[in-house]
Design a protein around this motif. Structure first.
Motif, PDB file in Angstrom:
ATOM      1  N   PRO A 169       5.067 -85.148 -12.332  1.00 58.03           N
ATOM      2  CA  PRO A 169       3.846 -84.486 -12.827  1.00 58.03           C
ATOM      3  C   PRO A 169       2.664 -84.630 -11.879  1.00 58.03           C
ATOM      4  N   ASN A 170       2.537 -85.802 -11.244  1.00 60.93           N
ATOM      5  CA  ASN A 170       1.468 -86.006 -10.269  1.00 60.93           C
ATOM      6  C   ASN A 170       1.923 -87.067  -9.263  1.00 60.93           C
ATOM      7  N   ALA A 171       2.162 -86.635  -8.033  1.00 58.36           N
ATOM      8  CA  ALA A 171       2.715 -87.520  -7.006  1.00 58.36           C
ATOM      9  C   ALA A 171       1.656 -88.079  -6.065  1.00 58.36           C
ATOM     10  N   VAL A 172       0.395 -87.960  -6.406  1.00 61.58           N
ATOM     11  CA  VAL A 172      -0.677 -88.393  -5.510  1.00 61.58           C
ATOM     12  C   VAL A 172      -0.536 -89.868  -5.146  1.00 61.58           C
ATOM     13  N   GLU A 173      -0.411 -90.739  -6.138  1.00 58.76           N
ATOM     14  CA  GLU A 173      -0.326 -92.176  -5.868  1.00 58.76           C
ATOM     15  C   GLU A 173       0.940 -92.522  -5.086  1.00 58.76           C
ATOM     16  N   GLU A 174       2.036 -91.849  -5.401  1.00 62.06           N
ATOM     17  CA  GLU A 174       3.295 -92.099  -4.702  1.00 62.06           C
ATOM     18  C   GLU A 174       3.170 -91.718  -3.224  1.00 62.06           C
ATOM     19  N   ILE A 175       2.521 -90.606  -2.947  1.00 67.71           N
ATOM     20  CA  ILE A 175       2.323 -90.160  -1.567  1.00 67.71           C
ATOM     21  C   ILE A 175       1.437 -91.142  -0.806  1.00 67.71           C
ATOM     22  N   ILE A 176       0.380 -91.618  -1.462  1.00 62.69           N
ATOM     23  CA  ILE A 176      -0.534 -92.566  -0.826  1.00 62.69           C
ATOM     24  C   ILE A 176       0.173 -93.882  -0.529  1.00 62.69           C
ATOM     25  N   GLN A 177       0.948 -94.384  -1.479  1.00 59.49           N
ATOM     26  CA  GLN A 177       1.556 -95.706  -1.342  1.00 59.49           C
ATOM     27  C   GLN A 177       2.816 -95.713  -0.479  1.00 59.49           C
ATOM     28  N   MET A 178       3.645 -94.670  -0.596  1.00 58.73           N
ATOM     29  CA  MET A 178       4.941 -94.668   0.091  1.00 58.73           C
ATOM     30  C   MET A 178       4.980 -93.781   1.332  1.00 58.73           C
ATOM     31  N   GLY A 179       4.092 -92.796   1.401  1.00 58.53           N
ATOM     32  CA  GLY A 179       4.141 -91.875   2.521  1.00 58.53           C
ATOM     33  C   GLY A 179       5.415 -91.044   2.495  1.00 58.53           C
ATOM     34  N   PRO A 180       5.900 -90.592   3.667  1.00 56.03           N
ATOM     35  CA  PRO A 180       7.079 -89.717   3.731  1.00 56.03           C
ATOM     36  C   PRO A 180       8.344 -90.307   3.130  1.00 56.03           C
ATOM     37  N   ASP A 181       8.405 -91.630   2.983  1.00 57.05           N
ATOM     38  CA  ASP A 181       9.608 -92.245   2.407  1.00 57.05           C
ATOM     39  C   ASP A 181       9.911 -91.747   1.010  1.00 57.05           C
ATOM     40  N   CYS A 182       8.879 -91.361   0.253  1.00 57.12           N
ATOM     41  CA  CYS A 182       9.131 -90.925  -1.126  1.00 57.12           C
ATOM     42  C   CYS A 182       9.885 -89.601  -1.175  1.00 57.12           C
ATOM     43  N   TYR A 183       9.865 -88.839  -0.076  1.00 57.26           N
ATOM     44  CA  TYR A 183      10.611 -87.574  -0.068  1.00 57.26           C
ATOM     45  C   TYR A 183      12.103 -87.811  -0.268  1.00 57.26           C
ATOM     46  N   CYS A 184      12.606 -88.919   0.233  1.00 57.73           N
ATOM     47  CA  CYS A 184      14.027 -89.230   0.063  1.00 57.73           C
ATOM     48  C   CYS A 184      14.388 -89.360  -1.414  1.00 57.73           C
ATOM     49  N   ASN A 185      13.489 -89.949  -2.191  1.00 57.44           N
ATOM     50  CA  ASN A 185      13.706 -90.048  -3.635  1.00 57.44           C
ATOM     51  C   ASN A 185      13.689 -88.665  -4.279  1.00 57.44           C
ATOM     52  N   TRP A 186      12.761 -87.830  -3.850  1.00 56.49           N
ATOM     53  CA  TRP A 186      12.684 -86.465  -4.385  1.00 56.49           C
ATOM     54  C   TRP A 186      13.952 -85.698  -4.053  1.00 56.49           C
ATOM     55  N   LEU A 187      14.392 -85.832  -2.820  1.00 53.93           N
ATOM     56  CA  LEU A 187      15.578 -85.112  -2.364  1.00 53.93           C
ATOM     57  C   LEU A 187      16.792 -85.490  -3.185  1.00 53.93           C
ATOM     58  N   GLU A 188      16.933 -86.785  -3.446  1.00 50.81           N
ATOM     59  CA  GLU A 188      18.063 -87.276  -4.244  1.00 50.81           C
ATOM     60  C   GLU A 188      18.002 -86.721  -5.663  1.00 50.81           C
ATOM     61  N   ALA A 189      16.811 -86.734  -6.257  1.00 51.32           N
ATOM     62  CA  ALA A 189      16.655 -86.283  -7.639  1.00 51.32           C
ATOM     63  C   ALA A 189      16.758 -84.767  -7.772  1.00 51.32           C
ATOM     64  N   ALA A 190      16.341 -84.034  -6.744  1.00 47.76           N
ATOM     65  CA  ALA A 190      16.354 -82.574  -6.825  1.00 47.76           C
ATOM     66  C   ALA A 190      17.740 -81.990  -6.627  1.00 47.76           C
ATOM     67  N   GLU A 191      18.638 -82.751  -5.978  1.00 44.77           N
ATOM     68  CA  GLU A 191      20.022 -82.317  -5.739  1.00 44.77           C
ATOM     69  C   GLU A 191      20.063 -80.964  -5.041  1.00 44.77           C
ATOM     70  N   LEU A 192      19.406 -80.866  -3.910  1.00 42.67           N
ATOM     71  CA  LEU A 192      19.422 -79.632  -3.134  1.00 42.67           C
ATOM     72  C   LEU A 192      20.804 -79.396  -2.548  1.00 42.67           C
ATOM     73  N   ILE A 193      21.116 -78.148  -2.273  1.00 41.04           N
ATOM     74  CA  ILE A 193      22.415 -77.804  -1.699  1.00 41.04           C
ATOM     75  C   ILE A 193      22.567 -78.424  -0.317  1.00 41.04           C
ATOM     76  N   ASP A 194      21.556 -78.264   0.511  1.00 40.84           N
ATOM     77  CA  ASP A 194      21.567 -78.827   1.852  1.00 40.84           C
ATOM     78  C   ASP A 194      20.711 -80.077   1.847  1.00 40.84           C
ATOM     79  N   ARG A 195      21.335 -81.224   1.991  1.00 40.06           N
ATOM     80  CA  ARG A 195      20.588 -82.474   1.874  1.00 40.06           C
ATOM     81  C   ARG A 195      20.329 -83.110   3.225  1.00 40.06           C
ATOM     82  N   ASN A 196      20.431 -82.329   4.299  1.00 36.91           N
ATOM     83  CA  ASN A 196      20.242 -82.897   5.636  1.00 36.91           C
ATOM     84  C   ASN A 196      18.790 -83.215   5.899  1.00 36.91           C
TER      85      ASN A 196
END
Length: 225
Positions: free
Chosen positions: A135-162
């Protein structure tokens, strides 16, 4: 994702402010992507402070200087500004690869209501099917930086996960392209598994005592697996 913007015009945040106004263009830009809806206003000091952070976050995930393969990520600015001039001021702080809705488009306010935005800045993260991932990723972006994208990628289950950071690509031997995603998210568990495997191999070969096995297991083994 495209359904959310059917019959809408998205604008590129480049010098010419090119428009994505056909279904084909929208599909090519939005399909199978994680979408960040950035709700903000130039009147908010907090938004002004966060915009450069978001800029760097997005750039590190999509710029070839940082990554071997750009992340499947789209940034769309939803202006809650009181004038077009304010909107333009915010756009100056955002990446050129980002998109935005024109100031005169009333859909900006519809989206604000649709996603129950109560404060700014807000970054709503959506899966490719338009369901809300965060719902709001502001704090996650501030605290984790680009590393949080890996969590998003895992949860989103995209077809291409490269996705992998450039330094990981150059320094490590990967079993697969998706392996770095799992390793980043489950780093602790992964290290434990490698220690266990090293102990088993020593046991089969009959070499070393228990103390030596634990010590050897603490290092990184790029040939594991």
């Amino acid at each position: 994702m495209v359904d959310l913007f059917v019959d809408r015009v998205l604008v590129k945040n480049n010098k010419d402010q090119d428009e994505l106004d056909t279904e084909h263009e929208l599909v090519m830009r939005l399909q199978n992507r994680i979408l960040m809806l950035f709700f903000a206003s130039a009147e908010s000091e907090t938004c002004q402070q966060f915009a450069p952070t978001l800029h760097n976050f997005f750039k590190q995930l999509t710029d070839e200087f940082y990554v071997e393969r750009a992340a499947q990520l789209v940034l769309l600015y939803i202006s809650l500004d009181q004038s077009e001039e304010q909107l333009e001021n915010v756009l100056k702080e955002l990446p050129k690869k980002s998109l935005f809705l024109a100031y005169e488009d009333p859909y900006r306010r519809e989206l604000e209501t649709m996603f129950n935005v109560k404060e700014v800045p807000t970054v709503v993260v959506l899966r490719p099917d338009c369901s809300i991932l965060i719902p709001n990723a502001v704090e996650e972006i501030i605290q984790m930086g680009p590393d949080c994208y890996c969590n998003w990628l895992e949860a989103a289950e995209l077809i291409d996960r490269n996705f992998l950071m450039k330094e990981d690509f150059e320094n490590n031997s990967m079993r697969s392209f998706s392996d770095p995603v799992r390793r980043l998210k489950y780093k602790v568990e992964d290290e434990k598994k490698k220690k266990k495997k090293k102990k088993q191999r020593r046991g089969w070969g009959g070499g070393g005592d228990e103390g030596e096995e634990v010590e050897a297991g603490g290092g990184r083994d790029d040939k594991d697996g």
